[in-house]
Structures are given as structure tokens and as C-alpha cells.
Design a protein around this motif. Sequence first.
Motif, PDB file in Angstrom:
ATOM      1  N   ALA A   1     -27.293  25.088  -0.153  1.00 15.56           N
ATOM      2  CA  ALA A   1     -27.347  24.107  -1.219  1.00 15.56           C
ATOM      3  C   ALA A   1     -26.143  23.179  -1.191  1.00 15.56           C
ATOM      4  CB  ALA A   1     -27.415  24.816  -2.577  1.00 15.56           C
ATOM      5  N   ALA A   2     -25.037  23.676  -0.556  1.00 13.58           N
ATOM      6  CA  ALA A   2     -23.810  22.895  -0.525  1.00 13.58           C
ATOM      7  C   ALA A   2     -23.708  22.001   0.694  1.00 13.58           C
ATOM      8  CB  ALA A   2     -22.607  23.831  -0.570  1.00 13.58           C
ATOM      9  N   ALA A   3     -24.782  21.884   1.474  1.00 10.02           N
ATOM     10  CA  ALA A   3     -24.736  20.996   2.636  1.00 10.02           C
ATOM     11  C   ALA A   3     -24.437  19.570   2.197  1.00 10.02           C
ATOM     12  CB  ALA A   3     -26.055  21.055   3.396  1.00 10.02           C
ATOM     13  N   ALA A   4     -24.992  19.182   1.030  1.00  7.88           N
ATOM     14  CA  ALA A   4     -24.606  17.916   0.428  1.00  7.88           C
ATOM     15  C   ALA A   4     -23.330  18.149  -0.372  1.00  7.88           C
ATOM     16  CB  ALA A   4     -25.729  17.409  -0.480  1.00  7.88           C
ATOM     17  N   PRO A   5     -22.499  17.121  -0.534  1.00  8.23           N
ATOM     18  CA  PRO A   5     -21.246  17.298  -1.263  1.00  8.23           C
ATOM     19  C   PRO A   5     -21.453  17.907  -2.643  1.00  8.23           C
ATOM     20  CG  PRO A   5     -21.287  15.158  -0.188  1.00  8.23           C
ATOM     21  CD  PRO A   5     -22.644  15.760   0.002  1.00  8.23           C
ATOM     22  N   SER A   6     -20.680  18.910  -2.972  1.00 10.12           N
ATOM     23  CA  SER A   6     -20.787  19.570  -4.274  1.00 10.12           C
ATOM     24  C   SER A   6     -19.395  19.896  -4.782  1.00 10.12           C
ATOM     25  CB  SER A   6     -21.626  20.850  -4.174  1.00 10.12           C
ATOM     26  OG  SER A   6     -20.891  21.885  -3.555  1.00 10.12           O
ATOM     27  N   GLU A   7     -19.257  19.935  -6.093  1.00  9.12           N
ATOM     28  CA  GLU A   7     -17.970  20.215  -6.710  1.00  9.12           C
ATOM     29  C   GLU A   7     -17.508  21.628  -6.407  1.00  9.12           C
ATOM     30  OE1 GLU A   7     -14.609  19.086  -8.590  1.00  9.12           O
ATOM     31  OE2 GLU A   7     -16.360  17.835  -8.134  1.00  9.12           O
ATOM     32  N   GLU A   8     -18.465  22.556  -6.304  1.00 11.85           N
ATOM     33  CA  GLU A   8     -18.108  23.951  -6.046  1.00 11.85           C
ATOM     34  C   GLU A   8     -17.454  24.112  -4.678  1.00 11.85           C
ATOM     35  OE1 GLU A   8     -20.147  28.389  -6.469  1.00 11.85           O
ATOM     36  OE2 GLU A   8     -21.418  26.599  -6.272  1.00 11.85           O
ATOM     37  N   VAL A   9     -18.068  23.523  -3.644  1.00  6.73           N
ATOM     38  CA  VAL A   9     -17.501  23.618  -2.302  1.00  6.73           C
ATOM     39  C   VAL A   9     -16.193  22.829  -2.230  1.00  6.73           C
ATOM     40  CG1 VAL A   9     -17.871  23.037   0.114  1.00  6.73           C
ATOM     41  CG2 VAL A   9     -19.730  23.998  -1.227  1.00  6.73           C
ATOM     42  N   ALA A  10     -16.126  21.685  -2.904  1.00  9.39           N
ATOM     43  CA  ALA A  10     -14.899  20.895  -2.901  1.00  9.39           C
ATOM     44  C   ALA A  10     -13.735  21.708  -3.458  1.00  9.39           C
ATOM     45  CB  ALA A  10     -15.086  19.611  -3.706  1.00  9.39           C
ATOM     46  N   GLU A  11     -13.971  22.431  -4.557  1.00 10.78           N
ATOM     47  CA  GLU A  11     -12.925  23.256  -5.145  1.00 10.78           C
ATOM     48  C   GLU A  11     -12.554  24.413  -4.223  1.00 10.78           C
ATOM     49  OE1 GLU A  11     -11.121  22.668  -7.832  1.00 10.78           O
ATOM     50  OE2 GLU A  11     -12.192  20.753  -7.927  1.00 10.78           O
ATOM     51  N   LEU A  12     -13.566  24.973  -3.554  1.00 10.40           N
ATOM     52  CA  LEU A  12     -13.294  26.046  -2.599  1.00 10.40           C
ATOM     53  C   LEU A  12     -12.381  25.553  -1.479  1.00 10.40           C
ATOM     54  CD1 LEU A  12     -14.217  28.882  -1.193  1.00 10.40           C
ATOM     55  CD2 LEU A  12     -15.761  27.392   0.082  1.00 10.40           C
ATOM     56  N   LEU A  13     -12.686  24.391  -0.909  1.00  9.93           N
ATOM     57  CA  LEU A  13     -11.891  23.852   0.190  1.00  9.93           C
ATOM     58  C   LEU A  13     -10.491  23.463  -0.275  1.00  9.93           C
ATOM     59  CD1 LEU A  13     -14.600  21.657   1.974  1.00  9.93           C
ATOM     60  CD2 LEU A  13     -13.798  23.925   2.612  1.00  9.93           C
ATOM     61  N   LYS A  14     -10.391  22.901  -1.478  1.00  9.42           N
ATOM     62  CA  LYS A  14      -9.075  22.555  -2.016  1.00  9.42           C
ATOM     63  C   LYS A  14      -8.207  23.802  -2.171  1.00  9.42           C
ATOM     64  CE  LYS A  14     -10.443  18.501  -4.762  1.00  9.42           C
ATOM     65  NZ  LYS A  14     -10.573  17.986  -6.160  1.00  9.42           N
ATOM     66  N   LYS A  15      -8.797  24.855  -2.706  1.00 10.46           N
ATOM     67  CA  LYS A  15      -8.038  26.080  -2.943  1.00 10.46           C
ATOM     68  C   LYS A  15      -7.579  26.713  -1.633  1.00 10.46           C
ATOM     69  CE  LYS A  15      -8.334  30.631  -5.147  1.00 10.46           C
ATOM     70  NZ  LYS A  15      -9.210  31.564  -5.911  1.00 10.46           N
ATOM     71  N   GLY A  16      -8.508  26.843  -0.668  1.00 13.35           N
ATOM     72  CA  GLY A  16      -8.160  27.453   0.610  1.00 13.35           C
ATOM     73  C   GLY A  16      -7.120  26.649   1.373  1.00 13.35           C
ATOM     74  N   LEU A  17      -7.299  25.328   1.388  1.00 10.48           N
ATOM     75  CA  LEU A  17      -6.331  24.479   2.077  1.00 10.48           C
ATOM     76  C   LEU A  17      -4.978  24.526   1.374  1.00 10.48           C
ATOM     77  CD1 LEU A  17      -5.672  22.419   4.274  1.00 10.48           C
ATOM     78  CD2 LEU A  17      -6.552  20.622   2.763  1.00 10.48           C
ATOM     79  N   GLY A  18      -4.994  24.567   0.035  1.00  7.66           N
ATOM     80  CA  GLY A  18      -3.750  24.636  -0.717  1.00  7.66           C
ATOM     81  C   GLY A  18      -2.957  25.897  -0.407  1.00  7.66           C
ATOM     82  N   LEU A  19      -3.649  27.037  -0.289  1.00  7.39           N
ATOM     83  CA  LEU A  19      -2.962  28.290   0.041  1.00  7.39           C
ATOM     84  C   LEU A  19      -2.346  28.231   1.437  1.00  7.39           C
ATOM     85  CD1 LEU A  19      -5.591  30.823  -1.371  1.00  7.39           C
ATOM     86  CD2 LEU A  19      -3.332  30.305  -2.329  1.00  7.39           C
ATOM     87  N   SER A  20      -3.084  27.665   2.381  1.00  6.82           N
ATOM     88  CA  SER A  20      -2.555  27.547   3.750  1.00  6.82           C
ATOM     89  C   SER A  20      -1.375  26.585   3.801  1.00  6.82           C
ATOM     90  CB  SER A  20      -3.660  27.072   4.698  1.00  6.82           C
ATOM     91  OG  SER A  20      -4.709  28.004   4.762  1.00  6.82           O
ATOM     92  N   LEU A  21      -1.487  25.470   3.088  1.00  8.76           N
ATOM     93  CA  LEU A  21      -0.387  24.508   3.064  1.00  8.76           C
ATOM     94  C   LEU A  21       0.860  25.103   2.430  1.00  8.76           C
ATOM     95  CD1 LEU A  21      -2.110  21.127   2.118  1.00  8.76           C
ATOM     96  CD2 LEU A  21      -0.874  21.639   4.229  1.00  8.76           C
ATOM     97  N   GLU A  22       0.667  25.950   1.429  1.00  6.30           N
ATOM     98  CA  GLU A  22       1.812  26.589   0.789  1.00  6.30           C
ATOM     99  C   GLU A  22       2.594  27.434   1.789  1.00  6.30           C
ATOM    100  OE1 GLU A  22       2.634  29.725  -2.895  1.00  6.30           O
ATOM    101  OE2 GLU A  22       0.738  28.621  -2.779  1.00  6.30           O
ATOM    102  N   ALA A  23       1.859  28.206   2.611  1.00  6.19           N
ATOM    103  CA  ALA A  23       2.519  29.018   3.639  1.00  6.19           C
ATOM    104  C   ALA A  23       3.162  28.131   4.705  1.00  6.19           C
ATOM    105  CB  ALA A  23       1.501  29.967   4.275  1.00  6.19           C
ATOM    106  N   LEU A  24       2.472  27.059   5.079  1.00  9.23           N
ATOM    107  CA  LEU A  24       3.016  26.127   6.075  1.00  9.23           C
ATOM    108  C   LEU A  24       4.310  25.492   5.582  1.00  9.23           C
ATOM    109  CD1 LEU A  24       2.305  24.283   8.731  1.00  9.23           C
ATOM    110  CD2 LEU A  24       1.654  22.621   7.007  1.00  9.23           C
ATOM    111  N   LEU A  25       4.314  25.022   4.337  1.00 13.44           N
ATOM    112  CA  LEU A  25       5.495  24.359   3.792  1.00 13.44           C
ATOM    113  C   LEU A  25       6.653  25.332   3.644  1.00 13.44           C
ATOM    114  CD1 LEU A  25       3.773  22.121   1.083  1.00 13.44           C
ATOM    115  CD2 LEU A  25       4.785  21.372   3.241  1.00 13.44           C
ATOM    116  N   GLU A  26       6.344  26.578   3.327  1.00 10.60           N
ATOM    117  CA  GLU A  26       7.397  27.588   3.221  1.00 10.60           C
ATOM    118  C   GLU A  26       8.079  27.790   4.576  1.00 10.60           C
ATOM    119  OE1 GLU A  26       7.913  32.330   2.087  1.00 10.60           O
ATOM    120  OE2 GLU A  26       6.062  31.271   1.587  1.00 10.60           O
ATOM    121  N   MET A  27       7.274  27.842   5.649  1.00  6.19           N
ATOM    122  CA  MET A  27       7.850  28.001   6.983  1.00  6.19           C
ATOM    123  C   MET A  27       8.637  26.753   7.379  1.00  6.19           C
ATOM    124  SD  MET A  27       5.927  28.796  10.631  1.00  6.19           S
ATOM    125  CE  MET A  27       5.476  30.465  10.141  1.00  6.19           C
ATOM    126  N   ARG A  28       8.109  25.579   7.083  1.00 13.50           N
ATOM    127  CA  ARG A  28       8.805  24.333   7.413  1.00 13.50           C
ATOM    128  C   ARG A  28      10.133  24.235   6.654  1.00 13.50           C
ATOM    129  NH1 ARG A  28       5.260  19.650   9.134  1.00 13.50           N
ATOM    130  NH2 ARG A  28       6.467  18.365   7.701  1.00 13.50           N
TER     131      ARG A  28
END
Length: 299
Positions: free
Chosen positions: A127-154
Motif C-alpha cells: 500500500a506504501a508503494a505510492a508516497p505515504s506519511e507512514e513510510v515517510a515517517e519510518l524513513l525519517k526516523k531510521g535515517l535520523g538514527l543512522s545520522l546520529e551515529a554518523l555525526l557522533e563518529m565525525r
Amino acid sequence: MSFSMTGYGQSSLQFGGHKISFEVKSVNNRYCEVVLRMPRDWTGYEDMLRRIVQNHIKRGRVDVIINRELTDGAADGQALNRTMVKAYLDAAEILSREYGFPGELTLRDILSMPGVMELKEETPLAAAAAPSEEVAELLKKGLGLSLEALLEMRAREGGYLAADLSRRLDHLEELHAGISALAPLVVNEYREKLRQRLSGLNDGSFPWDEHKIGMDIAIFADRCNIDEELTRLYSHFGQCRALLLGGEPAGRKLDFLIQEMNRETNTIGSKCNHLNIVNLTLDMKAELEKIREQAANLE
């Protein structure tokens, strides 16, 4: 705070019977370049994800890799796309018959081809093949967690680089102090050497012209004066320290300051006809080259 341009971060989330893994890594680059690799049906979120990365990172090449895989017990969400399978088989038959390509497709070959297995329409990801707010929030959250670890290392590596650069600036200031102490002696030594040379040449048959000697010494003093260069150098040291302690990206500004310090050092070496000062400027140039190499790793 200084940040390195190299770092790594990862995270994973569960969604719709799938494990969504996020991997973010960055390396040196003159500009901010963001490269995204993700499932094709999520490409509509690329601009959003790219903006998130650019809000946190101002310089460096950043690779963002998002993978999606079934978790145990989630296979029921997949369906065989028979139309796609038939299209692959027909294409293989045409290639073999008309072009003479040898070999046959195996079951493993077919199952690994794009589009053979697809999500059932009732699953959340289908159902999320088309843009959806649920998937957008999922991607924002996952990317945010990874960026947090990346920035900590940097930030951690940037701290080590800043500490090393600070020590090298201390050494530059010591060399600067040595040059400053020797600078007033240059004219005095030139005066004494000039008088000794003239004394060796004078056989008593002609008098010295003190006025001409004074003029020659004055011209030499003006030509070898390095007060301005020393003042600018010391100012650049302070600017470098301020950049290392500041919260803004410092890499490009440091590169510019290092070029200016090299220019001032070259001028000092060319203006001062003094062996010890020339040796100190050579040591300073060697230290500046090490600083330039280290600063190239800063954001």
C-alpha cells in the motif's frame, strides 16, 4: 566543535513484516554530495531524505543505503508475478533461438530477477508503494538514527584532528617567536659585517663615507623589515584557533588561512637575508604542510 568528514552510522526498524536497515557513511569531498540507494518503489522519498542529510552535513560525500528484507513468518506477504515470469522465459527463448545464446534459466535465476516476487496488495508495504506519511515517517526516523551515529563518529574524530592541529599551531607560534626574536638583530649583524668588509678593503688611502654607509644600511633595513608579515601570521594563528573552537564547518576557511600563512612565510624567507630565520621559515613551511593535510579531513 570541529567535525571530520569521515564517519559511519547504521540502524534498523521493523515495518510491515520487513526489516528496514539504514546505513550511512561519509568520506572526504570538496562539496556536499549525497548518494541514495534504496528500493525502487521508495524513490519518491529521495528528495526528502537528501534534504535531511544536507541539513546535518555541509561537506563530504554521503552514501545512504536503505535495504528492505522479509522477516521470519512474513513470506505470506509476497506473491508470484506470473506475468513477469512468463516475460522473462519468453525473452530467454528469443535470445536462444534468434541470437544463439547458450544456457538455460534456473529456478534460482528466475527468483532473483526484479519483479518476479511482489508484495500482496493488502500488505502495508504494498500500500506504501505510492508516497505515504507512514513510510515517510519510518524513513525519517531510521535515517535520523543512522545520522546520529554518523555525526557522533565525525565529532569524535574531529576532536582528535582539532587537538592535533592545536598542537601544531603551538609549534608554529614557537617558530614565530624565534623569528621575532631574531628579526631586530638582522640589521645590526648586517651593519657589523659591512663595516668588517670595508675595513678589510680599506688600505688607508681613502676615507669612509659614513653617510653612504648609513644610507645602505637604511635601505637594507627597509627591505628586510618583516614586522607586517609577523603580525599577519600571528593574527592567522588566532583565526585558526577560533575556527577550530567554533560550531561552523571550518575546513574551507582553514584551507584559505593556510594558504595565507604559507604566503607570509615565503615572504619572510625571501626578505630576510639571515640563515637562522630562513631555517625557521623552512620548519614553519613543513609544519604548515602537515596542518594542510590534517585540515583537509575537516568538514
